[in-house]
Design a protein around this motif. Structure first.
Motif, PDB file in Angstrom:
ATOM      1  N   THR B  45      -0.855   1.171  -0.007  1.00 21.77           N
ATOM      2  CA  THR B  45      -1.128   0.249  -1.109  1.00 21.77           C
ATOM      3  C   THR B  45       0.146  -0.024  -1.904  1.00 21.77           C
ATOM      4  O   THR B  45       0.426  -1.161  -2.299  1.00 21.77           O
ATOM      5  N   ASP B 163      -5.732  -5.518   1.487  1.00 20.33           N
ATOM      6  CA  ASP B 163      -5.671  -4.066   1.322  1.00 20.33           C
ATOM      7  C   ASP B 163      -7.047  -3.476   1.588  1.00 20.33           C
ATOM      8  O   ASP B 163      -7.945  -3.588   0.759  1.00 20.33           O
ATOM      9  N   GLU B 164      -7.205  -2.868   2.736  1.00 19.86           N
ATOM     10  CA  GLU B 164      -8.473  -2.279   3.150  1.00 19.86           C
ATOM     11  C   GLU B 164      -9.646  -3.199   2.839  1.00 19.86           C
ATOM     12  O   GLU B 164     -10.560  -2.819   2.102  1.00 19.86           O
TER      13      GLU B 164
HETATM   14 MG   LIG Z   1      -4.694   2.441  -0.730  1.00 25.90          MG
END
Ligand SMILES: [Mg+2]
Ligand SMILES: Nc1ncnc2c1ncn2[C@@H]1O[C@H](COP(=O)(O)OP(=O)(O)O)[C@@H](O)[C@H]1O
Lengths: 853, 222
Positions: B45, B163-164
């Motif tokens: 991240t 992000d994910e």
């Molecule tokens: Mg993360």
């Protein structure tokens, strides 16, 4: 981003939180309404005074004096009004004096203001009577017209015979309205109108009687009234004739009423500022909740300016909506003000829209919303787009200093000071007011922070769970402690201050206080009547004080310099005596001992005996007057006592407690020189029952027609009445302040609602009962309310004490019961609102909570 | 398209400095689909944030479509994002107070485009043509993420960071989202940088960057 897009986005973004935002709108609206109402009212009052100006005076020009107009004055007046033609119908003379009026066939007697009219006064404006049209009958007929209050006081009716001294007149009707008269004025003494030609028949205006002789003139059309008045003033000043024009009347009346309006306006301003504080704290919390929204906007390409502007537009929207709504509301409230203030108004105020007042109100409301919102909003600029990836956490330590926040705070403070100065229309008063508000806010703020800090540090871990949970709510993130304490505390502070000041003012004006103090004053007693009065009173079992002589006199010169010399001095020198102090009539006495209500502050009191023949008489001067006159020990003052010059020397200065309703004097002479001067006497007596007081007055007046009696309980009632009405007017405005405080409380509850909802539902899911959830709220709001009430009260005690001590110069006492009631009321209100909101939350299902934003 | 050199990031922690990323360098060509994988806490991240210009690195440089990020201030970077970058987040990050349609419109509005047709079109494309007036709270997780996808693509970004994006979704819904994403990617020729710890999702990328303890440990074609 275009402005339109910005507005659209701001609208969309705000739409979902409209319930919360509406409360902010209401907070701003309340203050604006109060401000618009009072300012519109003041404007209407001003225009009413202008419209009715000539009626207020009833003439173009008024020449008034304390002595019977001389022939030369009459001639001068006639030449002005009628160019010498006689008889002059454009001149009227009105003689006003105090006297005892009664109805021979009934019990009771009343001190009245006799108004003896000779001529066609008023030239402008209409006096209404019932039966209608009775007023002209005063010209030529032997009748009297009276205030309705006089009939009520004596239980008399139209047709009864009025006795005034030796004069007997049938009462032909009542006078219902005299232009320029203030309703409350009759509280002190009802008016009785008689034909001017009958004054001598009363036998009342003998020596020592005080009367005002007013000569009213109607000038030929187009006459330059002001310049005539200006040229008359210096000529007539030596004769102690005052010259007044419509403009003077308008000005002094306008000033007095405007001052009341301005004061009420300041109270309204407090309500508005409170609304501003509510906006600031709600936006502060709102921004925390919008952190993620802001971060997303930044991620998507919004600049910090755009995002800031977005929320600023919302704040401006709240301000605009709130102030417009408030303005409309204010116009409605304005209709009620004449009813609240009616008894103080000499003119009929017709409600109408005042555009300047409206614009000022809307402008101030808008600025308050934006200005207060600005400070929390500036923080938006610092929210990082990174918050989209990672939940923002509270940075350890202080956030970095933001220059703009400091600038905004200073600008806001300056603008508040400016608003106060404009509203008070006076620099020192505006500053004092703003300073007072500042101290109160700082005090409340400090108390709230102290609570939060000390709870965090010394948390009572041993309390039961619900109490711990409730108290913890006070310091957890996004708490509303400061805003609630500030808003409710301020409301409490204001109301408590008003109550305390009113209580202490009333107390200091307790003229009939004490069960042993005298409550009846007999004055204008001639020296020859003193013994008779004394024995009359003693025969009724009363114990009057020894009669005190009063000698009227004026200042002829101070240290050889005459009053005229002083008035010719144009340069403003220190130690120059004030004009009124030089020209006024002094009612002095002589005695060899000092009395309880006074204290020698400089020099020495004389002993027994008298001054040696030929030496100036020893006098004692009240300290404040000595300062006004610029005299000190050893200075010589020559008095004019009915034309006889009496030299005197200041041998002592005294402080006098004027609040004690006794026979107090500015100047006291050593016995000797004044013993044989023309004088009247005053005596005080205590008469317990009201009915006996009436009988005593009547007995005195029937035997000695010239003696006047003042019943202090009547005066007391009048004072109470006036203060009560002023108090009611002020409280009426203060209600707005408390209302704004309540709205801020509701706003605080709404703002933290989402968070609370989650918690309540969670607690519920985990098995908390309804009672437990409510107890959590009780703990929290009880603590908040108590803190707000107590801090508000402590601050109020401080400010009321300061006002009593420095402004009103009275003793200070605290009425325990009303204060306690106020405190309990505020606490109950706070806790009640909190409980109500949590009960409402409890009703919601968990699904509601999960679906809710 | 995207190039970083010697990227290093560290945070102050209690006593000393905690280095989260160390010396990361790589390049992404236009139209490429890159997955960044690694265990939780490895710095994925953090890296994404630096690549997208959401944060400033302690050292190193990032070049996005030829523009050097470190030379820009916060607002210039915001403008760059608005023009060239799209985002999809694990927590969707829709604005709760706006409807689905309005959420998709936001990036366009920020640029001064108020036409809603493009937003409608995209919502229809992600299968939510009939949910335009619903608020995020009225949508399921998968639906919210689809709205977020529509929002990401509506400005026709040159590069998309995710992000994910399936982290909060069940496997099937997640797969659907990835399908959509790759389809849109292909249609528009967008460069795609996807952070995930799901090996199956990563397998769909053409290139995998593997992070461990803040270091780039491998760079392999899938
Ligand atoms: Mg993360
Ligand atoms: N602001 C910060 N302060 C201190 N440590 C941080 C901060 N942000 C992230 N970290 C740490 O950096 C490491 C990497 O975090 P992150 O990039 O979120 O990993 P991933 O996304 O791979 O799970 C973690 O150990 C995290 O604790």
């Amino acid at each position: 981003m275009t402005l339109r897009a910005l507005l659209r986005l701001a609208w969309r973004e705000g739409r979902a939180s409209r319930r919360r935002l509406l409360l902010l709108v209401a907070a701003i609206a309340t203050g604006t309404a109060a401000l618009v109402a009072i300012n519109t009212f003041t404007a209407n009052l001003r225009s009413a005074i202008t419209v009715e100006a000539r009626g207020l005076l009833g003439a173009d020009l008024l020449l008034s004096s304390r002595s019977v107009p001389t022939d030369s004055l009459r001639a001068l007046a006639d030449s002005l009004a009628c160019a010498g033609g006689s008889p002059c119908r454009e001149r009227a003379t009105v003689t006003t004096f105090g006297a005892m009026g009664y109805i021979p066939t009934r019990t009771g007697v009343r001190l009245v203001r006799v108004t003896a009219v000779e001529g066609a006064w008023p030239f402008f404006g209409e006096i209404t009577t019932s039966p209608a049209g009775s007023w002209p009958r005063l010209q030529g007929e032997r009748i009297a017209l009276v205030d309705p209050a006089f009939l009520t006081a004596l239980g008399a009716s139209v047709g009864d015979t009025l006795a005034l001294g030796e004069l007997r007149l049938p009462i032909a009707g009542t006078v219902d309205h005299v232009p320029g008269d203030v309703g409350i004025a009759t509280a002190f003494g009802p008016r009785v109108f008689i034909p001017g030609a009958l004054v001598p028949e009363t036998g009342l205006l003998g020596f020592g009687a005080r009367a005002e002789y007013d000569t009213y003139l109607r000038l030929p059309a187009g006459a330059a009234v002001e310049s005539i008045a200006d040229s008359l003033r210096p000529r007539l000043r030596p004769e102690r004739v005052r010259v007044r024009t419509v403009q003077d009347e308008q000005r002094s009346l306008g000033n007095a009423l405007e001052r009341l309006g301005r004061f009420l306006g300041l109270v309204a301003l407090v309500a508005l500022l409170l609304g501003g504080l509510g906006v600031a704290s709600a936006i502060h919390v709102l921004i925390r909740q919008k952190m993620e929204t802001v971060a997303v906007l930044r991620c998507l390409g919004g600049s910090s300016r755009t995002v800031f502007a977005l929320f600023l537009v919302q704040a401006a929207g709240i301000g605009l909506l709130g102030s417009m709504l408030g303005a409309a509301l204010g116009l409605g409230v304005e209709q009620a003000l004449p009813r609240v203030l009616g008894d103080f108004l000499p003119v009929t105020v017709t409600p109408s829209v005042s555009w300047p007042a409206l614009a000022t109100g809307i402008g101030l409301g808008l600025w308050t919303a934006v200005g207060f919102a600005l400070i929390p909003l500036l923080g938006v600029r610092r929210i990082s787009p990174l918050a989209t990836l990672r939940r923002p956490y509270e940075t350890a330590g202080r956030p970095p200093r933001d220059r703009w926040i400091a600038v905004a705070i200073v600008a806001l403070m300056l603008s508040v000071v400016l608003m106060a100065i404009v509203q008070a229309d006076s620099l020192p008063r505006g500053l004092a007011f703003a300073g007072g508000i500042g101290v109160a806010i700082a005090g409340l703020w400090g108390a709230a922070l102290l609570l939060v800090r000390s709870l965090r540090r010394w948390f009572p871990h041993r309390l039961a769970y619900v109490w711990r949970q409730g108290l913890a709510n006070l310091y957890r993130p996004a708490n509303q402690t400061v805003s609630v304490v500030l808003s409710l505390g301020f409301g409490t502070f204001l109301l408590a201050t008003l109550l305390l000041v009113q209580h202490n003012l009333l107390r200091s004006l307790r003229v009939d206080g004490g069960s042993k103090r005298a409550n009846l004053i007999l004055f204008d007693i001639q020296p020859g009547q003193a013994a008779g009065v004394d024995s009359l009173l003693r025969a009724r079992g009363l114990d009057p004080t020894p009669a005190v002589p009063i000698v009227p006199m004026r200042i002829q010169s101070i240290n050889g310099k005459t009053a005229q010399d002083y008035s010719r001095d144009t340069t403003d020198v220190d130690g120059q005596p004030a004009g009124w102090a030089l020209r006024r009539e002094y009612r002095s006495t002589y005695r060899d001992s000092i009395v309880a209500s006074e204290r020698v502050t400089a020099g020495r009191w004389w002993g027994e005996g008298s001054d040696s023949a030929g030496a100036p008489a020893s006098i004692s001067v009240e300290a404040g007057l000595a300062e006004e006159l610029g005299v000190s020990l050893g200075d010589e003052i020559t008095w004019d006592v009915q034309g006889v010059p009496i030299p005197s020397r200041v041998t002592s200065l005294r402080e006098v407690d004027w609040a004690r309703f006794e026979t107090n004097f500015f100047v006291v002479f050593r016995p000797g020189v004044l013993d044989r001067a023309p004088q009247t006497l005053v005596t005080l007596v205590r008469v317990d029952s009201a009915s006996e007081r009436g009988l005593v007055q009547r007995a005195v007046v029937e035997r000695f027609a010239n003696i006047s009696a003042l019943d202090l309980s009547t005066v007391q009632r009048a004072l109470d009445d006036i203060l009560g009405k002023v108090g009611a007017a002020i409280r009426f405005m203060a209600i707005f302040t408390l209302g704004a405080g309540l709205i801020v409380l509701l706003g605080a509850l709404a703002t933290s609602r989402a968070q609370r909802l989650r918690e309540t539902v969670l607690l519920k899911t985990l098995g908390a009962s309804r009672a437990q959830v409510i107890r959590v709220a009780v703990a929290e709001y009880l603590a908040l309310g108590t803190l707000a009430a107590l801090t508000g009260l402590v601050l109020a005690l401080g400010s009321a004490w300061a006002l009593a001590h420095w402004l009103f110069e009275t003793q200070f006492a605290v009425p325990a019961a009303p204060m306690l009631l106020l405190a309990v009321g505020v606490v109950a209100l706070t806790a009640g609102t909190g409980i109500w909101s949590s009960v409402d939350l409890f009703r919601r299902t968990p699904l509601d909570a999960l679906r809710n934003e | 398209m995207l190039r970083c050199e010697n990227l290093t990031q560290s945070y102050r922690s209690g006593t000393g400095m905690l280095t989260v990323l160390q010396d990361i360098s790589f390049e992404v060509a236009p139209g490429e689909f890159v997955a960044i994988v690694g265990p939780s806490g490895s710095g994925k991240t953090t890296l994404l944030g630096l690549l997208a210009g959401l944060d400033r690195p302690a050292a190193g440089t990032v070049r996005l479509d030829g523009e050097e990020l470190s030379g820009m201030d916060e607002d210039q970077r915001a403008a760059l994002r608005g023009a060239k970058v799209g985002f999809v987040f694990q927590a969707y990050q829709l604005i709760p107070t706006l409807t689905a349609l309005e959420n998709v419109q936001v990036p366009l509005e920020l640029r001064g485009e108020s036409d809603a047709s493009r937003a409608r079109e995209l919502l229809a494309r992600v299968g939510l043509g009939d949910r335009t007036d619903h608020y995020p709270a009225q949508l399921s997780g998968g639906e919210q993420q689809r709205v977020a996808l529509a929002r990401a693509f509506c400005t026709r970004p040159k590069i998309l960071f995710a992000d994910e994006p399936t982290g909060n979704l069940d496997q099937r819904t997640g797969a659907g989202i990835i399908d959509l994403m790759t389809d849109l990617n292909r249609e528009a020729g967008t460069t795609l940088v996807l952070v995930t710890h799901d090996p199956e999702l990563a397998g769909r990328a053409r290139r995998i960057l593997r992070l461990a303890d803040g270091r780039l440990v491998s760079d392999t074609p899938a």
